[in-house]
Design an enzyme around this catalytic site. Structure first.
Site, PDB file in Angstrom:
ATOM      1  N   ASP A  11       0.989  -1.126  -0.020  1.00  0.00           N
ATOM      2  CA  ASP A  11       0.109   0.156  -0.078  1.00  0.00           C
ATOM      3  C   ASP A  11       0.704   1.249  -0.086  1.00  0.00           C
ATOM      4  O   ASP A  11       1.768   1.327   0.763  1.00  0.00           O
ATOM      5  CB  ASP A  11      -0.823   0.024   1.183  1.00  0.00           C
ATOM      6  N   ASP A 130     -14.144  -5.944  -4.177  1.00  0.00           N
ATOM      7  CA  ASP A 130     -14.292  -5.975  -2.865  1.00  0.00           C
ATOM      8  C   ASP A 130     -15.497  -6.539  -2.421  1.00  0.00           C
ATOM      9  O   ASP A 130     -16.637  -6.217  -2.887  1.00  0.00           O
ATOM     10  CB  ASP A 130     -14.231  -4.648  -2.183  1.00  0.00           C
TER      11      ASP A 130
END
Lengths: 258, 259
Positions: A11, A130
């Site tokens: 990330d 997701d």
């Protein structure tokens, strides 16, 4: 024989690598290029860089760090976050990324997937999906939009398996299925959901969210038939070394690149 | 003689990784569409990502489809670049499965490109011939439906430096072929020097050439296909050596050692 891939996900925020647990409480774990090189040397098969600020803040991904990574790395890498148009994707690919991954912008405007596949070819178009996790009946599995920013996250209203089929039909080249409940809690991948998505499409499928120990990786390859497993914190913390994990998987009879 | 390599732009967005991979093994390989520089190079690389039709259009616009057949020095096609070396490809303008189905049912006329004989070193033969709809593939869904997937009706004419046609890989076990795979049935050749069963290469492609007379090594995904090819000065790798870590470095170094 095609090897099962191990993919550390880094990330990225403001030019450094961070990892959130349940998408909150980030902590910095290192310089992008240094971490990328370390993972490539350890045997990572591919890397994903997720720009966690570009997407919710509606900024473009900065091509500068992508070019730095491309210069250093001789394994493929994918950039996710903040790609909302063909022009955004072009900037990221021109900087040296091998693939781009889209998620919420594809939910907001599905033809984006067709446009990206037509312009760059399916092979570099990854769609991130997701989902809430696989508790409950499969007809209640919903796709979550904007999950990168908890206060903006919302049910997209789309059924998970319907969306996966649509994404494949629109020309995506790979699907990353991230289970939100499993992410960051290290209780194992969302096996039931992954197996159902595996059965719904012939696209390469990457499992994401929930890896806590080597058995979780072996289980997801053996039971869900995914092509790749993505993880972050177990790799970033050094708890699982990629070389050790590959030795373990090979010992279980799973094809890995060594 | 010092290596003067050139990378030929074929319409892809990114050649940076390839330039860097060459630099890491000590070869300066600028990107250039200038015919003089290309003809003057000691080694030429034709990379490519995206669809064959788009790449061939790009080469024709720059008249590079006339330049590449003139080369006598080693030419290496990578991934789509390798596919462009063949006579034709099934991969049309719209690469998606759904689009292929729509095209096959919409009775679209074949394109000019598809009818034009290939400009290769061999007689054009069946180049431009319509790919058969017998190749329609069936894909089962877990909801019990079965969908017909046909390839695009118009094959794209390519460079024709190698014999044969590039075809869509089967839908199973997964499509496209994406990830690390190994090479089999290797022919002894300087391009494969030092490369063995345990070397892994990174592939990402949905189309491939069937193994044929020019095949140096095959790989398997759903079916056996040509992974490395050679004919005279023309070479091809279906994988990405620039993304294949140490094994890829070896193959690139082997290529630059060819004369």
């Amino acid at each position: 024989m095609l090897a099962r891939r191990l993919i550390p996900c880094l990330d990225v925020a403001a030019g450094v690598v961070v990892k959130g647990v349940r998408f909150r409480d980030h902590r910095v774990v290192g310089d992008i290029v240094e971490l990328a090189r370390r993972y490539a040397e350890e045997g990572a098969d591919e890397l994903v860089f997720y720009d966690i600020t570009a997407s919710p803040e509606r900024r473009r991904v900065d091509p500068e760090w992508i070019a730095r990574v491309a210069r250093e790395l001789d394994i493929p890498f994918c950039v996710a976050g903040g790609i909302r148009s063909v022009a955004d994707a072009e900037a990221v690919l021109a900087a040296g990324a091998d693939k781009i991954s889209v998620n919420s912008p594809a939910l907001a405007r599905p033809p984006l997937i067709d446009e990206l596949a037509a312009r760059f070819g399916s092979q570099c178009v990854v769609v991130g999906v997701d989902a809430e996790g696989d508790a409950g009946a499969r007809d209640q599995w919903k796709v979550i939009a904007n999950s990168g920013k908890p206060e903006a996250a919302s049910d997209s209203g789309r059924d998970l398996l319907d969306w996966v089929r649509e994404v494949a039909d629109r020309g995506a080249g790979e699907i990353v299925l991230n289970s939100i409940r499993a992410d960051g809690v290290r209780g194992g991948y969302a096996q039931a959901q992954l197996a159902a998505v595996r059965a719904a499409t012939s696209l390469p499928l990457v499992a994401s969210g929930g890896a806590g120990n080597p058995e979780h990786f072996a289980d997801v390859f053996e039971r869900s038939g995914v092509d790749a497993a993505l993880a972050a914190s177990v790799f970033h913390s050094g708890e699982i070394r990629i070389g050790d994990l590959k030795r373990y998987l090979a010992g279980r009879g799973i094809a890995v690149r060594r | 003689m010092k290596t003067r390599a050139v990378i030929v732009p074929s319409g892809g967005a990114n050649y940076g990784s390839l330039v860097e991979a060459c630099r890491r093994i000590g070869v300066d390989a600028p990107v250039s569409a200038d015919p003089t520089r290309i003809l003057d190079a000691t080694h030429v690389i034709l990379p490519g990502v995206g669809a064959a039709s788009h790449a061939m259009r790009t080469l024709r616009e720059q008249r590079l489809d006339r330049v590449l057949p003139l080369l006598r020095q080693p030419l290496l096609g990578i991934c789509l670049g390798m596919q462009l070396l063949f006579e034709r490809s099934e991969e049309g303008d719209r690469p998606t499965m759904r689009s292929a189905f729509e095209r096959s049912t919409a009775s679209l006329p074949r394109t000019q490109e598809a009818r034009r004989p290939s400009p290769g070193t061999w007689p054009s033969g069946p180049a431009g011939m319509r790919e058969s709809s017998m190749d329609a593939r069936f894909r089962g869904h877990d909801d019990g439906t079965v969908r017909v997937e046909a390839p695009p009706v118009d094959a794209v004419a390519c460079l024709g430096l190698l014999r044969g046609a590039v075809r869509r890989l089967p839908a199973a076990p997964s499509w496209p072929h994406m990830g690390w795979n190994t090479l089999h049935n290797r022919v002894e050749h300087p391009l494969l020097d030092g490369i063995g069963d345990r070397d892994w290469f990174y592939f990402v492609h949905g189309y491939a050439a069937p193994a044929g007379e020019d095949t140096l090594a095959v790989s398997d995904h759903g079916e056996r296909f040509a992974a490395v090819v050679a004919h005279g000065n023309v070479f091809g790798a279906q994988f990405h050596p620039e993304k294949s870590a140490a094994a890829g470095r070896r193959l690139l170094a082997n290529f630059f050692a060819l004369t």
